[in-house]
Write a protein that holds these residues in place. Sequence first.
Motif, PDB file in Angstrom:
ATOM      1  N   GLY A   1       0.806  -1.188   0.000  1.00 24.02           N
ATOM      2  CA  GLY A   1       0.000   0.000   0.000  1.00 24.02           C
ATOM      3  C   GLY A   1       0.850   1.253   0.000  1.00 24.02           C
ATOM      4  O   GLY A   1       2.066   1.209   0.086  1.00 24.02           O
ATOM      5  N   ASN A   2       0.193   2.345  -0.114  1.00 25.80           N
ATOM      6  CA  ASN A   2       0.875   3.639  -0.090  1.00 25.80           C
ATOM      7  C   ASN A   2       1.338   3.981   1.320  1.00 25.80           C
ATOM      8  O   ASN A   2       0.649   3.699   2.292  1.00 25.80           O
ATOM      9  CB  ASN A   2      -0.070   4.746  -0.575  1.00 25.80           C
ATOM     10  N   PRO A   3       2.482   4.619   1.438  1.00 23.22           N
ATOM     11  CA  PRO A   3       2.955   5.052   2.770  1.00 23.22           C
ATOM     12  C   PRO A   3       2.292   6.374   3.165  1.00 23.22           C
ATOM     13  O   PRO A   3       2.816   7.447   2.913  1.00 23.22           O
ATOM     14  CB  PRO A   3       4.469   5.212   2.560  1.00 23.22           C
ATOM     15  N   TRP A   4       1.110   6.321   3.752  1.00 24.18           N
ATOM     16  CA  TRP A   4       0.345   7.515   4.115  1.00 24.18           C
ATOM     17  C   TRP A   4       0.903   8.137   5.374  1.00 24.18           C
ATOM     18  O   TRP A   4       0.938   7.518   6.424  1.00 24.18           O
ATOM     19  CB  TRP A   4      -1.123   7.170   4.329  1.00 24.18           C
ATOM     20  N   ARG A   5       1.348   9.389   5.285  1.00 19.35           N
ATOM     21  CA  ARG A   5       1.770  10.151   6.455  1.00 19.35           C
ATOM     22  C   ARG A   5       0.554  10.958   6.893  1.00 19.35           C
ATOM     23  O   ARG A   5       0.171  11.923   6.248  1.00 19.35           O
ATOM     24  CB  ARG A   5       2.933  11.070   6.141  1.00 19.35           C
ATOM     25  N   CYS A   6      -0.045  10.550   8.006  1.00 19.73           N
ATOM     26  CA  CYS A   6      -1.306  11.142   8.463  1.00 19.73           C
ATOM     27  C   CYS A   6      -1.038  12.347   9.358  1.00 19.73           C
ATOM     28  O   CYS A   6      -0.992  12.246  10.580  1.00 19.73           O
ATOM     29  CB  CYS A   6      -2.138  10.086   9.189  1.00 19.73           C
ATOM     30  N   ASP A   7      -0.828  13.483   8.726  1.00 14.85           N
ATOM     31  CA  ASP A   7      -0.637  14.730   9.462  1.00 14.85           C
ATOM     32  C   ASP A   7      -1.490  15.806   8.797  1.00 14.85           C
ATOM     33  O   ASP A   7      -2.345  15.502   7.967  1.00 14.85           O
ATOM     34  CB  ASP A   7       0.843  15.123   9.542  1.00 14.85           C
ATOM     35  N   CYS A   8      -1.261  17.043   9.146  1.00 17.41           N
ATOM     36  CA  CYS A   8      -2.091  18.141   8.650  1.00 17.41           C
ATOM     37  C   CYS A   8      -2.153  18.230   7.125  1.00 17.41           C
ATOM     38  O   CYS A   8      -3.136  18.688   6.569  1.00 17.41           O
ATOM     39  CB  CYS A   8      -1.597  19.470   9.222  1.00 17.41           C
ATOM     40  N   ARG A   9      -1.114  17.767   6.448  1.00 21.52           N
ATOM     41  CA  ARG A   9      -1.120  17.832   4.987  1.00 21.52           C
ATOM     42  C   ARG A   9      -2.203  16.942   4.381  1.00 21.52           C
ATOM     43  O   ARG A   9      -2.628  17.169   3.257  1.00 21.52           O
ATOM     44  CB  ARG A   9       0.245  17.461   4.428  1.00 21.52           C
ATOM     45  N   LEU A  10      -2.669  15.950   5.114  1.00 25.05           N
ATOM     46  CA  LEU A  10      -3.692  15.040   4.612  1.00 25.05           C
ATOM     47  C   LEU A  10      -5.086  15.392   5.122  1.00 25.05           C
ATOM     48  O   LEU A  10      -6.051  14.690   4.826  1.00 25.05           O
ATOM     49  CB  LEU A  10      -3.344  13.602   5.033  1.00 25.05           C
ATOM     50  N   LEU A  11      -5.219  16.473   5.876  1.00 24.10           N
ATOM     51  CA  LEU A  11      -6.494  16.815   6.504  1.00 24.10           C
ATOM     52  C   LEU A  11      -7.639  16.913   5.496  1.00 24.10           C
ATOM     53  O   LEU A  11      -8.720  16.378   5.725  1.00 24.10           O
ATOM     54  CB  LEU A  11      -6.366  18.115   7.300  1.00 24.10           C
ATOM     55  N   GLY A  12      -7.433  17.567   4.370  1.00 21.83           N
ATOM     56  CA  GLY A  12      -8.486  17.703   3.370  1.00 21.83           C
ATOM     57  C   GLY A  12      -8.932  16.362   2.817  1.00 21.83           C
ATOM     58  O   GLY A  12     -10.131  16.106   2.650  1.00 21.83           O
ATOM     59  N   PHE A  13      -7.990  15.486   2.538  1.00 22.18           N
ATOM     60  CA  PHE A  13      -8.315  14.168   2.009  1.00 22.18           C
ATOM     61  C   PHE A  13      -9.062  13.333   3.052  1.00 22.18           C
ATOM     62  O   PHE A  13     -10.038  12.654   2.738  1.00 22.18           O
ATOM     63  CB  PHE A  13      -7.041  13.451   1.552  1.00 22.18           C
ATOM     64  N   ILE A  14      -8.622  13.391   4.290  1.00 23.17           N
ATOM     65  CA  ILE A  14      -9.292  12.650   5.365  1.00 23.17           C
ATOM     66  C   ILE A  14     -10.714  13.172   5.555  1.00 23.17           C
ATOM     67  O   ILE A  14     -11.655  12.397   5.727  1.00 23.17           O
ATOM     68  CB  ILE A  14      -8.469  12.715   6.666  1.00 23.17           C
ATOM     69  N   THR A  15     -10.895  14.482   5.490  1.00 27.15           N
ATOM     70  CA  THR A  15     -12.237  15.067   5.591  1.00 27.15           C
ATOM     71  C   THR A  15     -13.112  14.558   4.447  1.00 27.15           C
ATOM     72  O   THR A  15     -14.269  14.188   4.648  1.00 27.15           O
ATOM     73  CB  THR A  15     -12.153  16.603   5.565  1.00 27.15           C
ATOM     74  N   TYR A  16     -12.563  14.507   3.240  1.00 25.06           N
ATOM     75  CA  TYR A  16     -13.290  13.979   2.078  1.00 25.06           C
ATOM     76  C   TYR A  16     -13.706  12.526   2.318  1.00 25.06           C
ATOM     77  O   TYR A  16     -14.856  12.148   2.091  1.00 25.06           O
ATOM     78  CB  TYR A  16     -12.414  14.105   0.832  1.00 25.06           C
ATOM     79  N   LEU A  17     -12.777  11.687   2.782  1.00 23.63           N
ATOM     80  CA  LEU A  17     -13.094  10.281   3.034  1.00 23.63           C
ATOM     81  C   LEU A  17     -14.197  10.133   4.074  1.00 23.63           C
ATOM     82  O   LEU A  17     -15.066   9.281   3.945  1.00 23.63           O
ATOM     83  CB  LEU A  17     -11.853   9.518   3.502  1.00 23.63           C
TER      84      LEU A  17
END
Length: 111
Positions: A1-17
């Motif tokens: 899988g992709n190496p997802w770094r779950c920090d503020c940079r991913l906030l928009g994508f996490i909100t979308y999910l």
Amino acid sequence: GNPWRCDCRLLGFITYLNRRDSIDGPTCSSPPHREGANLTSVTICANGDCAGSICRCNIGWTGPDCDEVANTGATGCGRILTGSPAGLLTSPNFPRGYGDNLNCEWSINVP
């Protein structure tokens, strides 16, 4: 899988999910406190604002996700006040002075 770094940079994508129907999203590979967590179950920057990859906590909050109440330590300086319609705030060691570089932060939540 992709190496997802779950920090503020991913906030928009996490909100979308989280707005989509229940899906089994990918899991976080970092930072260490989120390793293995599903992207749809993480809370990023609960009581703060994202600045790049870093969460800057609001007054009275601490921790990597700003989800822990800050400990004011032995100074007795600053805390979160909630509920009381009246009160008195004083500086540490009042009425005498206090040391240099002491930063007192108060968060006053009114009903």
